[in-house]
Design a protein around this motif. Structure first.
Motif, PDB file in Angstrom:
ATOM      1  N   ASP A 197      -4.599  -3.455   1.602  1.00  8.99           N
ATOM      2  CA  ASP A 197      -3.440  -4.326   1.832  1.00  8.99           C
ATOM      3  C   ASP A 197      -2.271  -3.572   2.463  1.00  8.99           C
ATOM      4  O   ASP A 197      -1.325  -4.197   2.919  1.00  8.99           O
ATOM      5  CB  ASP A 197      -2.985  -4.950   0.506  1.00  8.99           C
ATOM      6  N   ILE A 198      -2.340  -2.241   2.462  1.00  7.97           N
ATOM      7  CA  ILE A 198      -1.192  -1.479   2.975  1.00  7.97           C
ATOM      8  C   ILE A 198      -1.479  -1.054   4.415  1.00  7.97           C
ATOM      9  O   ILE A 198      -2.316  -0.193   4.671  1.00  7.97           O
ATOM     10  CB  ILE A 198      -0.944  -0.216   2.118  1.00  7.97           C
ATOM     11  N   GLU A 199      -0.800  -1.682   5.349  1.00 11.01           N
ATOM     12  CA  GLU A 199      -1.034  -1.382   6.757  1.00 11.01           C
ATOM     13  C   GLU A 199       0.235  -1.022   7.504  1.00 11.01           C
ATOM     14  O   GLU A 199       0.198  -0.409   8.549  1.00 11.01           O
ATOM     15  CB  GLU A 199      -1.638  -2.610   7.461  1.00 11.01           C
ATOM     16  N   ARG A 200       1.391  -1.480   6.940  1.00 10.11           N
ATOM     17  CA  ARG A 200       2.632  -1.342   7.695  1.00 10.11           C
ATOM     18  C   ARG A 200       3.740  -0.783   6.805  1.00 10.11           C
ATOM     19  O   ARG A 200       3.630  -0.754   5.580  1.00 10.11           O
ATOM     20  CB  ARG A 200       3.062  -2.719   8.214  1.00 10.11           C
ATOM     21  N   GLU A 201       4.815  -0.425   7.456  1.00 10.99           N
ATOM     22  CA  GLU A 201       5.963   0.117   6.728  1.00 10.99           C
ATOM     23  C   GLU A 201       6.426  -0.822   5.622  1.00 10.99           C
ATOM     24  O   GLU A 201       6.693  -0.403   4.496  1.00 10.99           O
ATOM     25  CB  GLU A 201       7.096   0.350   7.739  1.00 10.99           C
ATOM     26  N   VAL A 202       6.474  -2.126   5.959  1.00 14.80           N
ATOM     27  CA  VAL A 202       7.010  -3.074   4.982  1.00 14.80           C
ATOM     28  C   VAL A 202       6.111  -3.151   3.740  1.00 14.80           C
ATOM     29  O   VAL A 202       6.577  -3.405   2.632  1.00 14.80           O
ATOM     30  CB  VAL A 202       7.237  -4.468   5.632  1.00 14.80           C
ATOM     31  N   ASP A 203       4.806  -2.885   3.925  1.00 15.65           N
ATOM     32  CA  ASP A 203       3.895  -2.882   2.775  1.00 15.65           C
ATOM     33  C   ASP A 203       4.232  -1.719   1.842  1.00 15.65           C
ATOM     34  O   ASP A 203       4.150  -1.843   0.616  1.00 15.65           O
ATOM     35  CB  ASP A 203       2.441  -2.774   3.245  1.00 15.65           C
ATOM     36  N   LEU A 204       4.596  -0.582   2.447  1.00 15.77           N
ATOM     37  CA  LEU A 204       4.993   0.561   1.614  1.00 15.77           C
ATOM     38  C   LEU A 204       6.318   0.277   0.900  1.00 15.77           C
ATOM     39  O   LEU A 204       6.516   0.662  -0.248  1.00 15.77           O
ATOM     40  CB  LEU A 204       5.144   1.817   2.483  1.00 15.77           C
ATOM     41  N   ILE A 205       7.207  -0.428   1.607  1.00 18.72           N
ATOM     42  CA  ILE A 205       8.495  -0.766   0.983  1.00 18.72           C
ATOM     43  C   ILE A 205       8.247  -1.603  -0.272  1.00 18.72           C
ATOM     44  O   ILE A 205       8.851  -1.395  -1.313  1.00 18.72           O
ATOM     45  CB  ILE A 205       9.411  -1.509   1.992  1.00 18.72           C
ATOM     46  N   GLU A 206       7.315  -2.551  -0.163  1.00 19.24           N
ATOM     47  CA  GLU A 206       7.006  -3.363  -1.347  1.00 19.24           C
ATOM     48  C   GLU A 206       6.459  -2.497  -2.481  1.00 19.24           C
ATOM     49  O   GLU A 206       6.834  -2.673  -3.646  1.00 19.24           O
ATOM     50  CB  GLU A 206       6.000  -4.466  -1.028  1.00 19.24           C
ATOM     51  N   GLU A 207       5.587  -1.541  -2.138  1.00 19.15           N
ATOM     52  CA  GLU A 207       5.031  -0.665  -3.182  1.00 19.15           C
ATOM     53  C   GLU A 207       6.147   0.080  -3.911  1.00 19.15           C
ATOM     54  O   GLU A 207       6.197   0.134  -5.135  1.00 19.15           O
ATOM     55  CB  GLU A 207       4.065   0.356  -2.557  1.00 19.15           C
ATOM     56  N   VAL A 208       7.042   0.641  -3.114  1.00 16.28           N
ATOM     57  CA  VAL A 208       8.151   1.400  -3.695  1.00 16.28           C
ATOM     58  C   VAL A 208       9.010   0.485  -4.570  1.00 16.28           C
ATOM     59  O   VAL A 208       9.330   0.798  -5.714  1.00 16.28           O
ATOM     60  CB  VAL A 208       9.000   2.055  -2.581  1.00 16.28           C
ATOM     61  N   ALA A 209       9.335  -0.709  -4.026  1.00 15.45           N
ATOM     62  CA  ALA A 209      10.242  -1.606  -4.741  1.00 15.45           C
ATOM     63  C   ALA A 209       9.626  -2.132  -6.032  1.00 15.45           C
ATOM     64  O   ALA A 209      10.296  -2.227  -7.056  1.00 15.45           O
ATOM     65  CB  ALA A 209      10.645  -2.767  -3.834  1.00 15.45           C
ATOM     66  N   THR A 258       5.291 -13.494   3.024  1.00 17.48           N
ATOM     67  CA  THR A 258       6.444 -12.684   2.629  1.00 17.48           C
ATOM     68  C   THR A 258       5.975 -11.308   2.187  1.00 17.48           C
ATOM     69  O   THR A 258       4.876 -11.132   1.691  1.00 17.48           O
ATOM     70  CB  THR A 258       7.234 -13.339   1.465  1.00 17.48           C
ATOM     71  N   GLU A 259       6.824 -10.331   2.403  1.00 16.04           N
ATOM     72  CA  GLU A 259       6.553  -8.956   1.992  1.00 16.04           C
ATOM     73  C   GLU A 259       7.891  -8.233   1.957  1.00 16.04           C
ATOM     74  O   GLU A 259       8.529  -8.145   3.001  1.00 16.04           O
ATOM     75  CB  GLU A 259       5.590  -8.292   2.994  1.00 16.04           C
ATOM     76  N   PRO A 260       8.366  -7.740   0.852  1.00 17.58           N
ATOM     77  CA  PRO A 260       7.807  -7.914  -0.479  1.00 17.58           C
ATOM     78  C   PRO A 260       7.892  -9.362  -0.951  1.00 17.58           C
ATOM     79  O   PRO A 260       8.737 -10.110  -0.507  1.00 17.58           O
ATOM     80  CB  PRO A 260       8.721  -7.046  -1.354  1.00 17.58           C
ATOM     81  N   SER A 261       7.006  -9.700  -1.910  1.00 20.32           N
ATOM     82  CA  SER A 261       6.979 -11.036  -2.487  1.00 20.32           C
ATOM     83  C   SER A 261       7.347 -10.963  -3.965  1.00 20.32           C
ATOM     84  O   SER A 261       7.124  -9.936  -4.601  1.00 20.32           O
ATOM     85  CB  SER A 261       5.584 -11.642  -2.376  1.00 20.32           C
ATOM     86  N   ALA A 262       7.868 -12.056  -4.481  1.00 19.57           N
ATOM     87  CA  ALA A 262       8.259 -12.059  -5.894  1.00 19.57           C
ATOM     88  C   ALA A 262       8.124 -13.451  -6.479  1.00 19.57           C
ATOM     89  O   ALA A 262       8.037 -14.443  -5.748  1.00 19.57           O
ATOM     90  CB  ALA A 262       9.697 -11.576  -6.035  1.00 19.57           C
TER      91      ALA A 262
END
Lengths: 336, 800
Positions: free
Chosen positions: B457-469, A250-254
């Motif tokens: 760990d940051i390779e894709r758009e979704v990884d950046l989305i997680e960082e922001v969130a 999952t990404e984001p994960s929580a």
């Protein structure tokens, strides 16, 4: 004659109203209803009644007999029910004749509660094998080979390609391989961790995972769904929080925490002084997982979540030792 | 991992933010605080004291009586230390203080007649050092009354962080400081390196050769000469002690310090122990052995990456150094290794050797390949400062192919699609900048972001989305309150087995869950086991091949605690090997089963009934009721002549058409003995999938019988070996279709009946759905049945 009948009726009513036990009643029966009793005598006398009066007198006499008999029967039943002899025949303090029904294991009962809630939220229930391929358990779920994420779950290997599943997530893979979105299912089952058995950990436990994939599924929906679940399962008297975590699939994960129900958030042994209890892990399905099952991650989004049943029941019932679940001591089984 | 708040404050300004706030924010942004150690709390009620006066104790030679000022009041204190003197500033424990070393609480006391209102402490009592020769004398400039924790710099908060495997960047103080800077919008300041190098060039003093550049993409080295190996200064020791490390000497301490500061593991070699002052990075020879720093001999494989000198290995790359080249008190010249190793290679070696170190832990998660020079230089500078060394000019940096930062495009609309909530553009940019990302270009829809190499760990758009969130805060994203769901068909693959569970419960069975992993000798009793490659214990070496052994373990456990009358069942998977080697799902079977087990008394003695033990007929009856409830009693046939099975003294099977769907019986004495069970046990196991797959006719209403039934009873004396079933079959054979049911209601043996004879009594039920039967026709039918039995089974009719 009719007058005699009427008087007899009146006398009987008087006399029966005085009767207070079966013996007196028997005397009354002999007096009125026996073969030589008053009523029988009256029937004898009927013969002497003029022919033209017979029908009316006969009818009256029959009515008398019926009335007397009915009053007698009613009182007899009543007196018998009250009689000392019958009362002693039933000792209500004797134990009842034993019958017993069994019960489901407490873990299965807990699982049932969870299943009921998610069925209500529109989820199907899917199952899968416990002996899995490394691919379904790890690779397809975006665990890179030789990545330390694999250390998060101590694994029982059969050989390099087969293992005992460490989570029910491989069932997600199986479901998605066999079905196009929308997918909305929970996946309960046993999972294994290669750990020493102790009061706090066991080599297997039960997990429920959930998966929802469709167009427009969001993290906000994941939150809404899990909050709804937690309100139904734990009641409404708690605060919750979602904090970032890491799961390869999952990404984001929580992780979701709720306020500790033992200390109400003040901090205690159960929540390790934090005031919070972690109840589940969750997140948005990683695009790599979608790629592995042939879903288009630009078109579909999805969420997944998972929780351990043993832990939930430990918290809910204050069970001190996880081994109790698997020892199957009847005294334990009967408590639930 | 332990992180010291005081240490962090060197890199980010956290003024005005409470440690509670820091704890909460770290946790809710992804660096979970698992434990907090507030060092200041240890020193509650300890202050700096001023010894105003010191007199000899009137009644004891070795004691003195002092007047100690706490800033607020003057107190009478008895002290036994020889070095106490008027005018000193000392560590003072007030009434109520708990002495860290020993844990005793200070109370008002009378010592040889003199009142003592506190205690003057030694460093040993405070748990700061081993020195117990006398009291600890403090810096005279410290004001009396100052909290002792503050005076000694012990007012630290140490966090135990649970760092997830995707965040190697957060495995050091600078990394955690970076997250805090982004969370609180504060500025980061990294320690600057200002090296004073001497004339001598490093290239003359050492050489590096990397043979395996896949395993070691970068190897950076600095050389520091003429160092003095000695104890580290107080500040450095304090840093390490705070996070639970033991100070060793200045050189080793500096490498540890840099690892925990910048996340770059370093190794310091004694340059003079390296043959030809040369480093060669190459793979080990298969079977080669090597003695690591912990004095253990390790067997290497050809896949292990080694650091060697011109002649021999000197370290297992990224895992642990060797004894043969470690820094000792005699070391003069040091080569600092600051490398980037391939994570997967390090992980394989560490796993194989079962050797996890602070270095391997970081390398296998991924260190920053572009930080090696900074870390080496900073270490060299500290060695020069703290060890009096001279840093040679230049660096040897073998980095044939530079690892470039990734560029990732981030669409604002995609953040909203994934999160279900719109995060404002300025917030998005500030968060990314705060975390050290670079915005290369942007337009109204998206950003081009450069990912620093410390974030593998940051390779894709979704990884950046997680960082922001995560920095924005998951809690600020409101949960939706209603959803639309697709109304497709819902399925429940667990429904059938749940129905079986409930049926079993209704018959009095309790559900158990046993361990599906068993010792091999137990699991082998009932089948061909599938074995674990790496079980933590041999108690869980094999998967169960049947539910029987686990059930017997549960029975034995219950007998041990005096629970002797049991009706238990379990639903679970069993596993059997089909092919010698498991290469596909066809090479083994995994079946879902329901297993029943009964033992002890079916009925305990009660006022209305005598006790009775379970026997095979209880099992038969319970199974029959169970099957009836799930609609299968008429579908399945009993088979009594089933193959011999060593685990059962006698057995029977349930058949659907010609397939065995269930099997069990009386568990054999031999098996019971293995489990220490000394009472009869009956067990039966069904294959759930087999039961589930039986297609039942849909249920239809049947007319209730309108005409009376006629029941006739009969009893026969028969040869003992004739079975109930045989008699029933013969009765049926001799009867017309009017006979609807035959039931045995009595059976006994007695000498009066003759040798090897028994009596069996049956009840025969006649009716017709469409009319009332006449007595004569039933009589005729009944007589024919009786005659048939007499004739065919050589039976004697005993009447009714």
């Amino acid at each position: 004659m009719l007058q005699t009948i009427s008087e007899t009726n009146k006398n009987f009513s008087n006399e029966i109203s005085q009767v207070s036990d079966l013996k007196q009643l028997e005397n009354l029966r002999i007096k009125y209803l026996s073969r030589k009793g008053i009523i029988a005598t009256l029937f004898e006398d009927l013969k002497t009644v003029p022919k033209e009066d017979k029908p009316a007198v006969g009818k009256s006499l029959n009515e008398l007999r019926n009335s007397v008999q009915t009053q007698f029967d009613t009182l007899k039943e009543k007196l018998e029910a009250l009689s000392g002899n019958n009362k002693q025949a039933v000792d209500f303090t004797l134990p009842g004749r034993g019958k017993s029904v069994g019960s489901k294991h407490i873990l299965i009962q807990t699982l049932d509660e969870i299943k009921t809630i998610f069925r209500g939220l529109g989820f199907s229930i899917a199952e899968g094998p416990e002996l899995e391929s490394d691919y379904n358990n790890f690779s397809a779920l975006n665990f890179a080979p030789d990545h330390p994420a694999r250390d998060m779950q101590d694994t029982f290997f059969i050989n390099k390609d087969y293992l005992l599943r460490t989570h029910t997530s491989p069932v997600q893979i199986r479901v998605m391989q066999n079905q196009q979105p929308p997918v909305r299912a929970i996946m309960p089952g046993k999972v294994y961790r290669n750990e020493a058995i102790s009061a706090r950990s066991y080599c297997l436990f039960h997990q429920v995972e959930g998966l929802c994939v469709d167009k427009g599924v969001t993290f906000a929906e994941l939150k809404g769904t899990l909050v709804s679940f937690a309100r139904q399962f734990y009641g409404s008297g708690f605060k919750y929080r979602f904090r970032p975590s890491f799961f390869p699939f999952t990404e984001p994960s929580a992780e979701m925490d709720i306020t500790c129900f033992l200390c109400k958030g003040k901090g205690c042994r159960m929540c390790k002084q934090t005031g919070w209890l972690e109840i589940l892990g969750c997140g948005m399905v990683d695009p790599n997982v979608f790629k592995n099952v042939g879903y288009d991650s630009e078109k579909y989004t999805g969420y997944a979540f998972g929780m351990g049943i043993e832990r939930i029941a430990i918290l809910k019932y204050d069970i001190p030792d996880i081994r109790l679940y698997f020892e199957n001591d009847l005294r334990f089984l009967k408590q639930f | 991992m332990k992180i010291s708040l005081n240490w962090i404050k060197n890199y980010v300004d956290l003024s005005g933010i409470s440690s509670d706030d820091i704890t909460d924010k770290l946790t809710i942004s992804g660096l979970e605080v698992e434990d907090i150690e507030d060092k200041a709390k240890l020193f509650d009620n300890f202050v700096v004291g001023y010894v105003k006066e010191r007199k000899k104790h009137p009644n004891a030679d070795k004691l003195s009586v002092c007047i100690v000022s706490t800033g607020e009041e003057d107190l009478n204190v008895v002290c036994g230390a020889p070095n106490v003197a008027a005018g000193q500033k000392i560590a003072f424990a007030k009434i109520g203080a708990v002495v860290p070393n020993g844990g005793f609480k200070i109370t008002k006391a009378k010592l040889r007649g003199e009142v003592s209102m506190g205690m003057i402490c030694s460093a040993n009592e405070l748990g700061i050092s081993d020195d117990h020769s006398g009291i600890m004398v403090l810096d005279p400039s410290l004001p009396a009354g100052m909290p002792l924790a503050e005076a000694l710099g012990l007012n630290d908060v140490v966090f135990e962080l649970g760092i997830t495997p995707n965040r190697p960047d957060a495995l050091c103080h600078i990394g955690v400081a970076r997250d805090l800077a982004a969370i609180f919008g504060r500025k980061m300041t990294l320690p600057e390196v200002d090296l004073k190098e001497i004339e001598e060039d490093i290239n003359g003093a050492a050489s590096i050769e990397v043979e395996n550049t896949t395993g070691c993409p970068r190897y950076t080295a600095k050389v520091v000469k003429n160092v003095t190996v000695k104890e580290s200064p107080e500040w450095l020791k304090q840093r390490l002690v705070a996070i639970g490390l033991r100070p060793i000497n200045n050189i080793v301490d500096i490498t540890n310090f840099i690892l925990h500061e910048a996340g770059q593991p370093l190794h310091a070699f004694d340059l003079d122990m390296l043959k030809d002052h040369k480093i060669v990075v190459k793979n080990a020879m298969e079977g080669e052995s090597f003695v690591t720093l912990d004095s253990k001999e390790r067997k290497l494989s050809a896949a292990d990456l080694m650091i060697c000198d011109a002649a021999k290995p000197v370290a297992i790359a990224g895992v642990m150094g060797g004894e043969n080249s470690e820094v000792t008190p005699e070391t003069k010249n040091v080569l600092i290794e600051s490398a980037y190793f391939n994570p997967s290679s390090i992980r394989k070696t560490a796993k194989r050797l079962i050797l996890s170190t602070d270095a391997s832990y970081r390398f296998e998660r991924g260190t920053d390949p572009n930080n090696t020079l900074y870390a080496a230089s900073r270490a060299a500078q500290l060695m020069a400062e703290l060890g009096g060394g001279e840093v040679l000019k230049g660096t040897i940096d073998v980095y044939p192919q530079k690892i470039e930062p990734l560029k990732v495009n981030l669409r604002y609309a995609r953040i909203t699609t994934v999160m279900g909530f719109e995060i404002a553009e300025p917030d998005v940019k500030n968060i990314l900048l705060g975390l050290g990302f670079t915005i290369l270009s942007e337009n109204k829809d998206s950003l081009d972001v450069e990912v620093p190499t410390y974030r593998p760990d940051i390779e894709r758009e979704v990884d950046l989305i997680e960082e922001v969130a995560r920095i924005y805060g998951y809690d600020k994203i409101p949960p939706v309150e209603r959803i639309a769901i697709a109304l497709e068909e819902k399925t429940d693959q667990s429904a059938y087995q749940d129905k079986l569970r409930e049926t079993a419960n209704s018959l009095g069975f309790y559900e158990m869950i046993t361990n599906s992993l068993q010792p091999k000798e137990i699991a082998s009793i009932t089948g061909k086991t599938i074995d674990m490659l790496n079980p933590d214990s041999l108690d869980m070496a094999s998967l169960r091949t049947s539910l029987l052994p686990g059930a017997l373990i549960a029975v034995a456990k219950n007998l041990n605690v005096g629970q002797k009358d049991l009706m238990l069942f379990e639903v679970g998977h069993v596993f059997n090997k089909i092919a010698p080697e498991i290469k596909s799902f066809d090479d083994f079977s995994e079946e879902n089963k329901i297993g029943f087990i009964i033992t002890g008394k079916a009925q305990t003695t009660q006022w209305y009934e005598k006790e009775r033990a379970f026997d095979i007929y209880d099992l038969k009856g319970l199974l029959s009721a169970f099957l009836d409830k799930i609609g299968l009693d008429n579908e399945l046939k009993d088979l009594y002549t089933h193959v011999e099975n060593k685990n059962f003294d006698y057995t029977f099977a349930k058949l659907y058409k010609d397939t065995v769907v269930g099997f069990g019986g009386a568990v054999s004495k031999d098996v019971l003995k293995k489990f220490d069970i000394n009472q009869e046990v009956f067990a039966f196991e069904f294959n759930i999938e087999a039961l589930k797959s039986i297609q039942l006719e849909p249920k239809r209403f049947k007319e209730l019988l309108k005409y009376p039934k006629i029941v006739r009873d009969c009893a026969f004396i028969l040869d003992r070996q004739i079975t109930c079933e045989e008699v029933v079959n013969v009765i049926r054979k001799g009867s017309s279709a009017l006979l609807k049911k035959v039931e045995l209601f009595d059976i006994f043996e007695s000498g009066n009946l003759g040798n090897n004879k028994k009596s069996m009594a049956f009840s025969l039920e006649y009716f017709d759905e469409s009319r009332t039967l006449k007595d004569e026709e039933v009589e005729k039918d009944f007589n024919r049945a009786v005659e048939t039995v007499k004739k065919e089974l050589n039976a004697e009719f005993r009447g009714i």
